[in-house]
Design an enzyme around this catalytic site. Structure first.
Site, PDB file in Angstrom:
ATOM      1  N   ARG A   1      -6.454  -6.152  -4.073  1.00 48.10           N
ATOM      2  CA  ARG A   1      -7.556  -6.848  -3.422  1.00 48.10           C
ATOM      3  C   ARG A   1      -8.676  -5.880  -3.039  1.00 48.10           C
ATOM      4  O   ARG A   1      -9.701  -6.310  -2.495  1.00 48.10           O
ATOM      5  CB  ARG A   1      -7.058  -7.581  -2.179  1.00 48.10           C
ATOM      6  CG  ARG A   1      -5.986  -8.615  -2.459  1.00 48.10           C
ATOM      7  CD  ARG A   1      -5.762  -9.527  -1.270  1.00 48.10           C
ATOM      8  NE  ARG A   1      -4.653 -10.441  -1.523  1.00 48.10           N
ATOM      9  CZ  ARG A   1      -4.338 -11.457  -0.739  1.00 48.10           C
ATOM     10  NH1 ARG A   1      -5.056 -11.698   0.345  1.00 48.10           N
ATOM     11  NH2 ARG A   1      -3.329 -12.235  -1.007  1.00 48.10           N
TER      12      ARG A   1
ATOM     13  N   LYS B   1      -0.732   9.232  -4.972  1.00 45.95           N
ATOM     14  CA  LYS B   1      -1.132   9.778  -3.679  1.00 45.95           C
ATOM     15  C   LYS B   1      -0.742  11.246  -3.484  1.00 45.95           C
ATOM     16  O   LYS B   1      -1.415  11.974  -2.749  1.00 45.95           O
ATOM     17  CB  LYS B   1      -0.578   8.924  -2.546  1.00 45.95           C
ATOM     18  CG  LYS B   1      -1.196   7.529  -2.512  1.00 45.95           C
ATOM     19  CD  LYS B   1      -0.721   6.722  -1.324  1.00 45.95           C
ATOM     20  CE  LYS B   1      -1.350   5.338  -1.315  1.00 45.95           C
ATOM     21  NZ  LYS B   1      -0.976   4.549  -0.132  1.00 45.95           N
TER      22      LYS B   1
END
Length: 261
Positions: free
Chosen positions: A10, A60
């Site tokens: 999103r 990450k």
């Protein structure tokens, strides 16, 4: 947004709504599939029009290796979810941890003596950093005992007291004032039968599907609930400001987050 998979993300809706509300008509944000092996080459090939990158799993940790400079906070956590183009190159930041803190503050948590953490992945590292801001000791419940030990350097760097506990005892987490679940979809479903009578704040970093059985059971017991959508919003707010140098239009970004399909 870089990661794999990213089709469900999103983040483009949130950021693009922010650009529109801030009048940044020449800015856009999109999602690109990329894994660890491709990250360095992709970043090296980006032209000057690219102002920044959001990074999700599994990027990450490897993000730290492609950055020209790493923010000390991200270095202590051992993970970055943001790369920002500067004059000297790409600067790595972690906005997950401050995003967690802001989501918890919104739920009324300012300080807590103890925090129960489910899982030991990249999001768990951010949770330990959030615990440092909340002056909390952390008990971490992991499916692999060695996974808890992998978090210990993060806790030591941030001066957080870390206690390892077995996954078989994870139901005990419900007795802590704050519970943060960072485990994958389905992994904590069995905790829906835990005793939530202590009314902890329960932060489940998952947002699809929602609510999770854990979050639903805790909410039914009267607990305050924080979702992965709350984290997604607040980490994006910090990213927006790092990318643009403009104050983020939080209301517009929140609306886009909650009105998308």
């Amino acid at each position: 947004m870089l990661g794999k998979p990213v089709g469900h993300s999103r983040s483009p809706a949130i950021h693009n709504a922010g650009y529109a509300a801030a009048g940044l008509s020449d800015w856009s944000y999109s999602a690109i599939e990329c894994d660890e092996n491709d990250l360095a080459g992709l970043v090296a090939g980006l032209g000057p029009q690219w102002a920044g990158l959001s990074l999700t799993m599994p990027l990450k940790e490897v993000a730290l290796t492609v950055a020209d400079l790493v923010d000390p906070f991200a270095a202590a956590i051992g993970a970055a979810n943001t790369l920002v183009r500067r004059q000297y190159g790409w600067h790595a930041y972690n906005t997950d941890a401050p995003g967690m803190v802001r989501a918890l503050l919104e739920a009324g948590v300012t300080r807590t003596p103890r925090l129960a953490l489910l899982g030991a992945g990249g999001t768990a590292r951010a949770a330990i950093a959030a615990a440092a801001s909340l002056a909390a000791d952390v008990t971490v419940y992991t499916r692999r005992p060695e996974a808890a030990e992998e978090l210990r350097p993060v806790a030591e760097a941030l001066d957080v007291e870390l206690t390892a506990a077995p996954w078989s005892a994870a139901a005990e987490a419900a007795s802590a004032p704050v519970v943060i679940s960072t485990v994958p979809k389905g992994a904590a479903d069995h905790l829906a039968v835990a005793d939530f009578s202590a009314r902890p704040v329960v932060f489940d970093a998952i947002y699809d599907p929602w609510p999770t059985p854990l979050a639903a059971a805790a909410q039914d017991a009267g607990c305050r609930i924080v979702s992965g959508l709350d984290l997604l919003l607040w980490q994006a707010v910090d990213q927006f400001e790092l990318f643009t140098g403009v104050k983020a239009p939080v209301a517009a970004m929140r609306e886009a987050l909650h009105t998308r399909g």
